[in-house]
Design an enzyme around this catalytic site. Structure first.
Site, short mmCIF file in Angstrom:
data_model
loop_
_atom_site.label_atom_id
_atom_site.label_comp_id
_atom_site.label_asym_id
_atom_site.label_seq_id
_atom_site.Cartn_x
_atom_site.Cartn_y
_atom_site.Cartn_z
N ASP A 67 46.17 44.57 48.54
CA ASP A 67 46.42 45.60 49.55
C ASP A 67 45.27 46.60 49.59
O ASP A 67 44.58 46.77 48.59
CB ASP A 67 47.67 46.42 49.19
N TYR A 69 44.03 50.46 49.21
CA TYR A 69 44.56 51.58 48.43
C TYR A 69 45.58 52.33 49.29
O TYR A 69 45.38 52.53 50.49
CB TYR A 69 43.44 52.53 48.04
N PHE A 80 38.56 47.29 47.01
CA PHE A 80 38.13 47.98 45.78
C PHE A 80 37.25 49.21 46.03
O PHE A 80 37.01 49.98 45.12
CB PHE A 80 37.42 47.02 44.81
N HIS A 189 42.91 40.25 36.54
CA HIS A 189 42.58 41.37 37.42
C HIS A 189 41.92 42.49 36.61
O HIS A 189 42.24 42.68 35.44
CB HIS A 189 43.87 41.88 38.08
#
Length: 222
Positions: A67, A69, A80, A189
């Site tokens: 998704d 942020y 990111f 992750h």
């Protein structure tokens, strides 16, 4: 095609069938209604920013996020990434730490990854919009179908791309990639909850540059 879809021209051509599809019309209606009735990130003009900053023919590396942020002022359309005046989120800081360990590059003072996009890194979230403070709120509305089509198009029409798939979600999405003609790098992750399970020490950034160089592409300045 809907004239309302404002996306870079090469992607507009490659994804024409998606924009004309019934699922995308339903997705467009949903997203438009959400922007009218709730706080949604990123800003509407940045929904397709990852594509605008990295035209199809320039893509060399694909990083898959989940998704955008969901905090105020964070999402800027590149997975990111955050703008210069926003604190670097924990996962991105861990990415920078791994780059330092891998390549000796000092951690930047901000989290704006536009410089990566300009070099051919497609910073692709699986879902391109989200409600404020509500992670996952725009999942299963059609975005995943659209971004699967993006990955399929890249995998089938280009060779010697590097796909970085961090975490189970990205790896599941990456099952449609042609691993014979592309390099697929996987790890846990970079979130603080999983970074020590194998993201630190994965050396994805040096591996990506070695692969690009071996196929006569320029390295990425991470």
């Amino acid at each position: 095609m809907s004239p309302e879809i404002n996306i870079e021209s090469s992607w507009r051509e490659k994804l024409d069938a998606e924009f004309k599809s019934s699922y995308f019309k339903e997705l467009t209606d949903f997203v438009r209604n959400e922007y009218e009735n709730a706080i949604i990130y990123p800003a509407g003009k940045n929904i397709f920013r990852a594509f605008d900053k990295c035209p199809f023919e320039k893509v060399k590396v694909v990083i898959v996020g989940q998704d955008p942020y969901h905090g105020k002022g964070q999402a800027n359309g590149l997975c990111f990434s955050v703008n210069e005046d926003v604190a670097i989120p924990p996962s991105l800081l861990n990415i920078f730490k791994e780059i330092k360990n891998d390549l000796g590059i000092e951690i930047p003072t901000n989290g704006n990854l536009e410089r990566w996009a300009n070099q051919g890194v497609l910073l692709l979230n699986a879902t391109l919009t989200v409600r404020a403070s509500s992670p996952g709120s725009h999942q299963n509305k059609g975005w995943e179908v659209f971004t699967d089509a993006v990955i399929k198009k890249l995998s089938s029409e280009k060779k010697h791309l590097v796909f970085m798939l961090w975490g189970a979600y990205a790896q599941k999405k990456g099952k449609i990639i042609d691993t014979k003609n592309q390099l697929v790098l996987t790890s846990p992750h970079p979130s603080p909850f999983s970074v020590d399970r194998g993201f630190f020490g994965c050396n994805h950034f040096s591996k990506a540059n070695a692969y690009l160089t071996s196929n006569n592409f320029g390295e990425i300045e991470w």
